[in-house]
Design a protein around this motif. Structure first.
Motif: not given
Length: 213
Positions: A20-22, A25-27, A44-47, A75-84
């Motif tokens: 949520a914090i990430a 900040a991105l938005a 938007a996809m990250f959200k 969880s894996d998909e959200a974390g992977a998107t954050w990393q990308r």
């Protein structure tokens, strides 16, 4: 700038709070959002993936096995998107350190001054093979006597594009680095690096591309 690993660990509530914090900040990053590349998931996809993770987490509270499996995948998909997204921020020409810090990602050097720290760390001799379980693989390297952490990163796209790589898992024992949640019948590329004393970062291994069964 080398891409730092996103702090995606701990309980689900901790992970969701960091996500949520990430996203916030991105938005609010303004100019950084212009000319967004097609190879990186949009904010938007990250959200959407954060919301999916939140929903799956709520559904899994009652310990339904299927719901728990969906929570892990979300969880894996959200974390992977954050990393990308972090990888993309590090690959641009502009200085995005303030944005990364706002997203909860440390940009401070992981080396603390040992002059010979990097020379002590070698490129891991990575190997990856499918397990009998569907969507699961085992990575391994030669066993190290020293207490190192082995980071395994994965990409589902062209391994030559840095933005596509994301941190999959970290291990203390490099002889059996089992990972799950891959899509059967899909190709993935893997690479590994050692995190040594005082968090010094070693060089990447060679890249291995594997069709996961």
């Amino acid at each position: 700038m080398a891409s730092p690993t996103v702090p995606f660990y701990g309980k689900d509530t901790d992970r969701l709070a960091r996500l949520a914090i990430a996203y916030k900040a991105l938005a609010e990053s303004g100019p950084f959002l212009k000319d967004w590349p097609a190879t990186v998931a949009t904010p938007a996809m990250f959200k959407q993936r954060i919301d999916s993770y939140q929903s799956a987490f709520q559904d899994a509270i009652h310990f339904d096995r299927r719901a728990i499996a969906l929570r892990i995948a979300a969880s894996d998909e959200a974390g992977a998107t954050w990393q990308r997204i972090v990888n993309y921020a590090c690959a641009t020409e502009q200085d995005n350190r303030d944005l990364l810090e706002g997203m909860g990602v440390s940009t401070k050097s992981r080396r603390t001054g040992l002059a010979n720290a990097s020379t002590e760390l070698q490129s891991p001799d990575l190997s990856v093979a499918n397990l009998d379980q569907k969507g699961a693989v085992r990575a391994c390297c030669s066993r190290e006597r020293r207490r190192y952490t082995f980071e395994v990163w994965v990409t589902e796209s062209d391994p030559r594009i840095d933005e596509g790589w994301y941190h999959k898992a970290s291990f203390g024992d490099c002889s059996k680095m089992d990972m799950h949640g891959f899509q059967s019948g899909k190709e993935y590329s893997f690479r590994c690096r050692i995190i040594g004393r005082d968090n010094a970062v070693g060089p990447w291994s060679h890249t291995i591309t594997l069709m996961v069964t």
